[in-house]
Design a protein around this motif. Structure first.
Motif, PDB file in Angstrom:
ATOM      1  N   LEU A  79      28.572  -2.313 -20.189  1.00 35.04           N
ATOM      2  CA  LEU A  79      29.588  -1.244 -19.981  1.00 35.04           C
ATOM      3  C   LEU A  79      28.459   0.487 -19.826  1.00 35.04           C
ATOM      4  O   LEU A  79      28.998   1.173 -20.063  1.00 35.04           O
ATOM      5  CB  LEU A  79      30.225  -1.005 -21.029  1.00 35.04           C
ATOM      6  CG  LEU A  79      31.607  -1.864 -20.729  1.00 35.04           C
ATOM      7  CD1 LEU A  79      32.879  -1.058 -21.878  1.00 35.04           C
ATOM      8  CD2 LEU A  79      32.452  -2.230 -19.959  1.00 35.04           C
ATOM      9  N   ILE A  80      26.999  -0.258 -18.958  1.00 28.67           N
ATOM     10  CA  ILE A  80      25.922   0.937 -19.253  1.00 28.67           C
ATOM     11  C   ILE A  80      25.141   0.734 -17.711  1.00 28.67           C
ATOM     12  O   ILE A  80      25.088  -0.314 -17.227  1.00 28.67           O
ATOM     13  CB  ILE A  80      25.186   0.536 -19.744  1.00 28.67           C
ATOM     14  CG1 ILE A  80      25.660   1.061 -21.143  1.00 28.67           C
ATOM     15  CG2 ILE A  80      23.550   1.531 -19.943  1.00 28.67           C
ATOM     16  CD1 ILE A  80      24.462   0.968 -22.936  1.00 28.67           C
ATOM     17  N   ASN A  81      25.538   1.929 -16.145  1.00 26.56           N
ATOM     18  CA  ASN A  81      24.992   1.860 -15.688  1.00 26.56           C
ATOM     19  C   ASN A  81      23.271   1.758 -15.694  1.00 26.56           C
ATOM     20  O   ASN A  81      23.062   2.228 -16.147  1.00 26.56           O
ATOM     21  CB  ASN A  81      24.911   2.992 -14.678  1.00 26.56           C
ATOM     22  CG  ASN A  81      25.010   3.040 -13.350  1.00 26.56           C
ATOM     23  OD1 ASN A  81      23.692   2.756 -13.164  1.00 26.56           O
ATOM     24  ND2 ASN A  81      25.318   3.337 -12.336  1.00 26.56           N
ATOM     25  N   PRO A  82      22.412   1.104 -14.817  1.00 26.89           N
ATOM     26  CA  PRO A  82      21.288   0.434 -15.560  1.00 26.89           C
ATOM     27  C   PRO A  82      20.710   1.311 -15.024  1.00 26.89           C
ATOM     28  O   PRO A  82      19.664   1.775 -15.121  1.00 26.89           O
ATOM     29  CB  PRO A  82      21.385  -1.019 -14.001  1.00 26.89           C
ATOM     30  CG  PRO A  82      22.511  -1.182 -13.771  1.00 26.89           C
ATOM     31  CD  PRO A  82      23.379  -0.021 -13.918  1.00 26.89           C
ATOM     32  N   PHE A  83      21.127   2.625 -14.375  1.00 29.21           N
ATOM     33  CA  PHE A  83      20.135   3.320 -13.570  1.00 29.21           C
ATOM     34  C   PHE A  83      19.878   4.596 -14.906  1.00 29.21           C
ATOM     35  O   PHE A  83      18.987   5.261 -14.743  1.00 29.21           O
ATOM     36  CB  PHE A  83      20.858   4.587 -12.381  1.00 29.21           C
ATOM     37  CG  PHE A  83      20.467   5.961 -12.447  1.00 29.21           C
ATOM     38  CD1 PHE A  83      19.176   5.840 -11.423  1.00 29.21           C
ATOM     39  CD2 PHE A  83      21.296   7.371 -12.539  1.00 29.21           C
ATOM     40  CE1 PHE A  83      18.920   7.270 -11.108  1.00 29.21           C
ATOM     41  CE2 PHE A  83      20.079   8.320 -12.713  1.00 29.21           C
ATOM     42  CZ  PHE A  83      19.417   8.268 -12.113  1.00 29.21           C
ATOM     43  N   PHE A  84      21.417   5.064 -15.872  1.00 24.42           N
ATOM     44  CA  PHE A  84      20.935   5.629 -16.415  1.00 24.42           C
ATOM     45  C   PHE A  84      19.744   4.993 -18.256  1.00 24.42           C
ATOM     46  O   PHE A  84      19.870   5.591 -18.901  1.00 24.42           O
ATOM     47  CB  PHE A  84      22.044   6.325 -17.650  1.00 24.42           C
ATOM     48  CG  PHE A  84      23.349   6.814 -16.537  1.00 24.42           C
ATOM     49  CD1 PHE A  84      22.289   8.051 -15.985  1.00 24.42           C
ATOM     50  CD2 PHE A  84      24.379   6.265 -15.905  1.00 24.42           C
ATOM     51  CE1 PHE A  84      23.700   8.701 -14.956  1.00 24.42           C
ATOM     52  CE2 PHE A  84      24.804   7.532 -15.087  1.00 24.42           C
ATOM     53  CZ  PHE A  84      24.863   8.266 -14.778  1.00 24.42           C
ATOM     54  N   LEU A  85      19.411   3.532 -18.431  1.00 22.20           N
ATOM     55  CA  LEU A  85      19.072   3.357 -19.122  1.00 22.20           C
ATOM     56  C   LEU A  85      18.177   3.778 -18.725  1.00 22.20           C
ATOM     57  O   LEU A  85      16.871   4.067 -20.486  1.00 22.20           O
ATOM     58  CB  LEU A  85      18.699   1.624 -18.669  1.00 22.20           C
ATOM     59  CG  LEU A  85      19.967   1.273 -19.220  1.00 22.20           C
ATOM     60  CD1 LEU A  85      19.885  -0.396 -19.047  1.00 22.20           C
ATOM     61  CD2 LEU A  85      19.846   1.128 -21.063  1.00 22.20           C
ATOM     62  N   SER A  86      16.961   4.358 -18.131  1.00 22.65           N
ATOM     63  CA  SER A  86      15.779   4.589 -17.797  1.00 22.65           C
ATOM     64  C   SER A  86      15.336   5.858 -17.627  1.00 22.65           C
ATOM     65  O   SER A  86      14.393   6.506 -18.937  1.00 22.65           O
ATOM     66  CB  SER A  86      14.938   3.992 -16.572  1.00 22.65           C
ATOM     67  OG  SER A  86      16.007   5.008 -15.222  1.00 22.65           O
ATOM     68  N   MET A  87      16.633   6.590 -18.337  1.00 20.91           N
ATOM     69  CA  MET A  87      16.895   8.292 -17.602  1.00 20.91           C
ATOM     70  C   MET A  87      17.045   8.425 -19.628  1.00 20.91           C
ATOM     71  O   MET A  87      16.387   8.933 -19.711  1.00 20.91           O
ATOM     72  CB  MET A  87      17.538   9.074 -17.545  1.00 20.91           C
ATOM     73  CG  MET A  87      17.851  10.316 -17.673  1.00 20.91           C
ATOM     74  SD  MET A  87      19.370  10.747 -16.705  1.00 20.91           S
ATOM     75  CE  MET A  87      18.973  10.843 -14.284  1.00 20.91           C
ATOM     76  N   LEU A  88      17.329   7.321 -20.445  1.00 20.36           N
ATOM     77  CA  LEU A  88      17.804   6.912 -21.653  1.00 20.36           C
ATOM     78  C   LEU A  88      16.315   7.516 -22.639  1.00 20.36           C
ATOM     79  O   LEU A  88      16.177   7.962 -23.259  1.00 20.36           O
ATOM     80  CB  LEU A  88      18.373   5.888 -22.110  1.00 20.36           C
ATOM     81  CG  LEU A  88      18.456   5.977 -23.142  1.00 20.36           C
ATOM     82  CD1 LEU A  88      19.500   7.208 -24.672  1.00 20.36           C
ATOM     83  CD2 LEU A  88      19.727   4.536 -23.855  1.00 20.36           C
ATOM     84  N   GLY A  89      15.126   6.469 -21.642  1.00 26.75           N
ATOM     85  CA  GLY A  89      13.855   6.365 -22.568  1.00 26.75           C
ATOM     86  C   GLY A  89      13.160   8.061 -22.468  1.00 26.75           C
ATOM     87  O   GLY A  89      12.767   8.230 -23.064  1.00 26.75           O
ATOM     88  N   SER A  90      13.146   8.399 -21.088  1.00 21.96           N
ATOM     89  CA  SER A  90      13.084   9.748 -20.243  1.00 21.96           C
ATOM     90  C   SER A  90      13.691  10.588 -21.863  1.00 21.96           C
ATOM     91  O   SER A  90      12.962  11.787 -22.047  1.00 21.96           O
ATOM     92  CB  SER A  90      13.270   9.754 -19.173  1.00 21.96           C
ATOM     93  OG  SER A  90      12.529  11.202 -18.690  1.00 21.96           O
TER      94      SER A  90
END
Length: 344
Positions: A79-90
């Protein structure tokens, strides 16, 4: 000068404002590299240290930022758009550099995520990632503003929506990717993705797409724009509908990489070769896009800078500063799905 240096002492010696000193010591991307290094060198020479606990006590703040990450429809259980995963790390890294803890909360858009974080002292402000339907989203943003909550959000700037938005230049991205495909000799285009006020980021990409066609003197048939949300399944179904309509096209611009993944599967299932018969482009440059078959041409959004600007903007709001909307440039990532790979 006093025995114990202050940020005002550093500001005096560096010839900048005290707020610039604070930003420079947090490695803010809003302060240029030369000024950051000058301020940090003076701070080191004066043996200046930020007393985080004292600062938080003076300001009656928790020293914590909240990141609300909203559930997205996905083809798996994440239930997570993979685009937001890299932004989460940032965002996590940027918060740590700024001396803040980060509270990450996964939310359903229907939940009461506009709860009073600041009043309960859970966090000093909120970063919002993901939004679903912008029309439904608006009322809860208004509630946050009514509660005088400090918040910033990732997404398109919309005058009808409260709060500060940090986003990418989606019109330029849509234009550039379409122009590239035109330059590759494509003449008949389709677009898959929403193009209305419910999803203004997709709409901006569609606007850029349409502008590129108009400048090239190509006519776009409105029926060649098919609605889709950002999932592979939606991209697959939309492409099947497009093929069933029987209208020819040799280029397919998708509003996201996930949509494009589904679109390519639909084309393969219908024995249509990529890119020989139809060139395909996506948007977001999620990690899997480079492993698609063929590798997907797409648009890169700078998630590292996005995380830094989101955190810095929220901290500025918390400290009582005025913050403006911010629109980041985007870059093309050219791969095999359009039939041409840029030379390195």
């Amino acid at each position: 000068m006093r025995d114990k240096a202050t940020s005002f002492d550093i500001a005096h010696l560096a010839g900048v404002s005290q707020s610039t000193v604070s930003r420079a010591l947090r490695n803010s991307p809003l302060v240029n590299k030369e000024t950051r290094e000058k301020v940090q060198a003076i701070a080191a020479e004066l043996n200046y240290k930020v007393d985080k606990n004292a600062s938080n006590l003076r300001r009656q703040q928790s020293g914590t930022l909240a990141l609300l990450l909203f559930e997205d429809p996905t083809s798996d259980d994440s239930l997570i758009n993979p685009f937001f995963l890299s932004m989460l790390g940032s965002i996590t890294k940027a918060s740590a550099k700024a001396g803040y803890d980060l509270l990450v909360s996964f939310q359903n858009l229907n939940d009461d995520w506009h709860a009073e974080y600041e009043d309960s002292n859970k966090a000093d402000g909120i970063i919002l990632l993901g939004y679903g339907d912008y029309v439904d989203y608006r009322d809860k943003l208004a509630k946050l503003e009514e509660q005088q909550t400090h918040f910033v959000r990732w997404g398109a700037h919309d005058v009808d929506h409260p709060g500060v938005s940090i986003g990418s230049n989606n019109i330029q991205g849509g234009f550039d990717i379409t122009q590239h495909m035109i330059n590759q000799g494509r003449t008949t285009f389709a677009f898959i993705g929403g193009a209305d006020k419910h999803c203004p980021e997709f709409m901006d990409r569609y606007i850029g797409f349409s502008q590129a066609l108009h400048e090239a003197g190509l006519v776009h048939n409105p029926v060649m724009q098919i609605e889709a949300i950002s999932t592979e399944d939606s991209g697959y179904q939309a492409t099947c509908s497009l093929l069933a309509a029987g209208l020819p096209f040799d280029a397919l611009v998708c509003a996201s990489d996930l949509i494009a993944m589904g679109a390519m599967r639909a084309l393969r299932d219908n024995n249509i070769s990529i890119p020989q018969q139809v060139a395909v482009a996506g948007y977001d440059n999620i990690p899997i896009s480079s492993f698609a078959n063929p590798a997907l041409t797409t648009v890169q959004q700078n998630t590292k800078l996005a995380g830094e600007i989101l955190v810095e903007s929220l901290i500025q709001l918390i400290n009582g500063s005025r913050v403006e909307q911010y629109l980041m440039p985007v870059d093309l990532v050219i791969r095999h799905s359009c039939g041409h790979v840029a030379q390195s």
